[in-house]
Design a protein around this motif. Structure first.
Motif, short mmCIF file in Angstrom:
data_model
loop_
_atom_site.label_atom_id
_atom_site.label_comp_id
_atom_site.label_asym_id
_atom_site.label_seq_id
_atom_site.Cartn_x
_atom_site.Cartn_y
_atom_site.Cartn_z
N ALA A 46 -26.96 32.01 22.38
CA ALA A 46 -27.78 32.95 23.15
C ALA A 46 -29.02 33.37 22.37
CB ALA A 46 -26.95 34.17 23.56
N SER A 47 -29.67 32.38 21.76
CA SER A 47 -30.85 32.67 20.95
C SER A 47 -32.00 33.24 21.77
CB SER A 47 -31.32 31.39 20.24
OG SER A 47 -30.29 30.85 19.43
N LEU A 49 -31.88 35.54 23.85
CA LEU A 49 -31.80 37.00 23.86
C LEU A 49 -32.49 37.61 22.65
CD1 LEU A 49 -28.19 37.77 25.13
CD2 LEU A 49 -30.32 38.56 26.15
N SER A 50 -32.51 36.89 21.54
CA SER A 50 -33.10 37.42 20.31
C SER A 50 -34.60 37.64 20.45
CB SER A 50 -32.83 36.46 19.15
OG SER A 50 -31.44 36.29 18.95
N VAL A 51 -35.25 36.86 21.31
CA VAL A 51 -36.70 37.00 21.48
C VAL A 51 -37.05 37.81 22.72
CG1 VAL A 51 -37.11 34.83 20.29
CG2 VAL A 51 -36.88 34.82 22.77
N LEU A 52 -36.05 38.29 23.45
CA LEU A 52 -36.31 39.01 24.69
C LEU A 52 -37.05 40.32 24.45
CD1 LEU A 52 -35.99 39.31 27.73
CD2 LEU A 52 -33.69 40.22 27.36
N ALA A 53 -36.83 40.94 23.29
CA ALA A 53 -37.48 42.22 23.01
C ALA A 53 -39.00 42.08 22.99
CB ALA A 53 -36.98 42.79 21.69
N ILE A 96 -38.33 31.36 32.07
CA ILE A 96 -38.34 30.77 30.73
C ILE A 96 -36.95 30.83 30.10
CG2 ILE A 96 -39.22 31.04 28.38
CD1 ILE A 96 -41.85 32.00 29.63
N LEU A 97 -36.29 31.98 30.23
CA LEU A 97 -34.96 32.14 29.63
C LEU A 97 -33.91 31.27 30.32
CD1 LEU A 97 -34.77 35.99 28.99
CD2 LEU A 97 -35.00 34.18 27.30
N PHE A 101 -35.12 27.91 28.09
CA PHE A 101 -34.16 27.99 26.99
C PHE A 101 -32.74 27.67 27.43
CE2 PHE A 101 -36.74 31.35 24.41
CZ PHE A 101 -37.70 30.39 24.18
N GLY A 102 -32.44 27.86 28.72
CA GLY A 102 -31.08 27.66 29.20
C GLY A 102 -30.12 28.74 28.70
N THR A 103 -30.67 29.93 28.40
CA THR A 103 -29.84 31.01 27.87
C THR A 103 -28.86 31.53 28.90
OG1 THR A 103 -31.64 31.67 26.38
CG2 THR A 103 -29.90 33.31 26.78
#
Length: 223
Positions: A46-47, A49-53, A96-97, A101-103
């Motif tokens: 779930a990488s 999510l790390s850039v969602l902020a 995009i997510l 990214f396929g998150t």
């Protein structure tokens, strides 16, 4: 023993429980691991999510700053512009997510609306501050967004892993609740997202209230 893990809640928790299970197996116990909220094959950690902020913070800040600089005293257009930008940005970030990214492998529309609400919460609040107290409002909004809401969001690991009471405080700020709501929709079918959605709506309403007060102040000054 059966150990239930939820990777969608954050890898830290799953790693801890998995290591616990391995330790019990070393002691001769039979351990079964049951994953109840799996991440996707495309993004197992779930990488995304790390850039969602970043889009949540900068999307709200940039839209508020641009609208404040280009539409001075045109409060109704500011509000329309902020809400329109938030919706467009929410669906773009959601695409995009989910498709880049396929998150997530969830309901794209629900996810995008959550993200739009998250960006809108920051954008409207900062816009309202600037409308009420001028450019100092942009500075105050930037501090609250980048140096308070962002580090207390716990998006990458889950807010429960932040030191108490900071994780809970972050769940009353726009970036934290938007991240939690996105995680809830993305991995838990929306369970537990009500508090986050209501909190985001309150932030939008606070921003609208500030804009309303600025409008009344300007009308009183002109009369």
């Amino acid at each position: 023993m059966t150990i239930y893990t939820a990777a969608g809640a954050g890898q830290s928790c799953k790693t801890l429980l998995t290591n616990l299970g391995s330790g019990l197996e070393d002691q001769g116990m039979t351990v079964t691991c049951d994953e109840v909220a799996p991440t996707t094959e495309d993004d197992p950690n779930a990488s995304g999510l790390s850039v969602l902020a970043l889009p949540l913070a900068f999307g709200g800040m940039i839209s508020a700053a641009l609208l404040s600089l280009t539409m001075k005293k045109r409060y109704s257009l500011r509000v329309i512009g902020s809400l329109s930008f938030s919706v467009i940005a929410g669906f773009l970030v959601g695409a995009i997510l989910q498709f880049g990214f396929g998150t997530f492998d969830a309901n794209y529309w629900e996810l995008s609306l959550i993200l739009a609400l998250g960006i809108g919460g920051t954008s409207m609040f900062v816009l309202g501050l600037e409308s009420l107290i001028g450019y100092a409002g942009l500075g105050l909004g930037a501090v609250l967004t980048l140096f308070v809401s962002n580090p207390l969001s716990g998006i990458a690991t889950g807010w429960q892993w932040l030191p108490s009471p900071w994780g809970m405080i972050g769940q009353y700020l726009p970036i934290g609740v938007a991240g939690n709501a996105a995680r809830s929709v993305g991995f838990f079918d929306g369970a537990g997202a009500t508090h986050s959605v209501v909190t985001l709506i309150v932030w939008v309403l606070i921003g609208l209230g500030f804009v309303g007060l600025a409008t009344l102040k300007d009308r009183k000054a002109a009369s």
